[in-house]
Design an enzyme around this catalytic site. Sequence first.
Site, PDB file in Angstrom:
ATOM      1  N   ASP A 106       0.835  -1.203   0.000  1.00 42.98           N
ATOM      2  CA  ASP A 106       0.000   0.000   0.000  1.00 42.98           C
ATOM      3  C   ASP A 106       0.868   1.251   0.000  1.00 42.98           C
ATOM      4  O   ASP A 106       1.891   1.312   0.712  1.00 42.98           O
ATOM      5  CB  ASP A 106      -0.922   0.018   1.223  1.00 42.98           C
ATOM      6  CG  ASP A 106      -2.234  -0.711   0.941  1.00 42.98           C
ATOM      7  OD1 ASP A 106      -2.344  -1.340  -0.120  1.00 42.98           O
ATOM      8  OD2 ASP A 106      -3.136  -0.649   1.794  1.00 42.98           O
ATOM      9  N   TYR A 316      -7.460   5.317  -4.173  1.00 40.16           N
ATOM     10  CA  TYR A 316      -6.908   4.946  -2.860  1.00 40.16           C
ATOM     11  C   TYR A 316      -7.633   5.682  -1.734  1.00 40.16           C
ATOM     12  O   TYR A 316      -7.669   6.917  -1.708  1.00 40.16           O
ATOM     13  CB  TYR A 316      -5.422   5.296  -2.835  1.00 40.16           C
ATOM     14  CG  TYR A 316      -4.687   4.876  -1.597  1.00 40.16           C
ATOM     15  CD1 TYR A 316      -4.310   3.546  -1.411  1.00 40.16           C
ATOM     16  CD2 TYR A 316      -4.367   5.795  -0.611  1.00 40.16           C
ATOM     17  CE1 TYR A 316      -3.617   3.151  -0.277  1.00 40.16           C
ATOM     18  CE2 TYR A 316      -3.677   5.418   0.534  1.00 40.16           C
ATOM     19  CZ  TYR A 316      -3.312   4.088   0.686  1.00 40.16           C
ATOM     20  OH  TYR A 316      -2.633   3.702   1.826  1.00 40.16           O
TER      21      TYR A 316
END
Length: 620
Positions: A106, A316
């Site tokens: 991430d 995101y």
Amino acid sequence: MPRTLIIAEKPSVARELAGVLGVKGRGEGFLQGPEHVVTWAVGHLVNIAEPAEQNQAWSGRWSMRQLPMLPSRFTLGILPTTARQYEIIRKFLLDDDIEAVVNATDAGREGELIFRRIYLLAGSTKPIKRLWANDMTEKGLQKAFANMVSGEEKRNLGHAAFARAEADWLVGMNFSRLFTLRAGSLITVGRVQTPVLKLLVERRREIENFVPRDYWTVEGEFAHQAETFKATWFAAPDFKDSKIWQVEEGQTVVQACVGRDGEVLEMEKKKGRQKPPLLFDLTNLQKEANSRLGFSAQQTLSIAQDLYEKRKLITYPRTDSRYLTRELFAECLDNMRAVYAHFPEISQAAAANIKAGKKKFECVNDKKVSDHHAIIPTALRANPATLGKEEWAIYEMICRRFAAAFMDDATFSGSTLWIGVEGHRYRATGKIFHDKGWLEAEPWRASEDNPLPNLRKGAAVTAQNLELVAHKTKPPAHFTDATLLAAMETAGKLIDDEELRDAMKERGLGTPATRAQIIETLLARKYIGKDGKRLVATDLGCWAVDVVCSMIPQVASPELTGEWEKRLKEMEQGGYAYGVFMHQVREMVSTGVNRVKGSNARPPACPVVSDRRTNKEVNP
């Protein structure tokens, strides 16, 4: 043939990356092709080891002699449940066939920590590239692969990630043991958790100690020819307060004015505008979903993460920015087409403004985007039939906000009318919308039109009916997920120091990615409870805060988090050294521990003793 190793954070993401790269071969714990090997962590494969593994003297039954625990160098440990997957990654990291490594975890501080711990423990020296993906669609991932940066460019982010984790370990491990030993019952302490708990404890006590007071307002209906409108009495001399604290005073006002003629003293009209809102970051999305839909912060985060990773419908989500870059703005008509399929009118209005190129949009600002931009829909068109009800609700909110940000201002006329009757003053206010603009995208935000008669100064009116309305002062409301998130985000309001307050505005207590988990942790530890949407500190939570504040108050104070977040942000940007930061944390922990060890003060007794005693290892 030399190959590139790609390490994702989760198996599902690894499969997406492999699909984009055309990697089809399968192995145990990895996917492979002629040029690439794609493997994955499963969250944190490597963590800071328990105290007993750091130093044998810290093993066994807890004692004051063990404190402070300050490892000169932190030992990392492999989680037993994921040791097999770690070993698979380690072998690839050391394989001569692998010439380079792509960090595809991430794109944030925690993702950086997951990768760098594995890389460090494995002892790899292979060159690193960083994949920084905001969009999990095929196009978005292809763009991310084409624009990878060197691992060195994210080195400072890695330093900040290690510093945050190590500082939290030092505070959690040392102070949890310290307070537990002194209090005789288990207390878990966290750098962010404890100040948040203190907010909830203070709110509970403020409510419990609140003494309601009776007050009254004089509210009436006034008439001008055939038109009527409502107005409220305000007190002299500044006419800013409508509360009356003695019923007799209110009765006197009613008796003096009811049925009497008066006149318009002032009539003020103003044209007003409501600008479109900024786009969602995670915290604002969570607040909105809790207020409107009743979703918890964790529930919203989980849904948003699925919409990003699995559905590929939003960008995101763990972002703290509400802005877009100019580069992304230049491409956002593609994203708006995906919105058009479900919300044609509002997306058409937004697209027209974007195409016209005449309007400056407040949400487009390169300087306000650091790691990630705001949450917006991707260019992939959603199929509502494949989404759950809750998924669609969150997706709709994001689509509507995306359109709203590019629509016209809402315009209205506001009126304020002051009336004099027998020496008393009454005020009436009204608003009429001319163009609801962006409010068409979020219609629940538009207050109802409340037109007033078109009166001029000196016009005659009659106090047709007056009523003395009884009220009671109310205590502040208990926190909900939405209001607690707001308090965590703007914890700078609790701080006097201007520099720290600015740091707290930027990060607050915790980060957007961690705030939901902090609430869940407090619930799991029974420091707070949930009553419908209300979050309420328990007796146990109140006691824990009292113990901490009686010994080392700064541990429960927002100042500590504000100072650390400020330094960590500077570290990410290369402006503050990891070593200096960790020295300060060690000094703070050591000083606090030694002060309590040297004190004979006894903390308050635990209200729930039965299952709170422990001599086991606790990782707060």
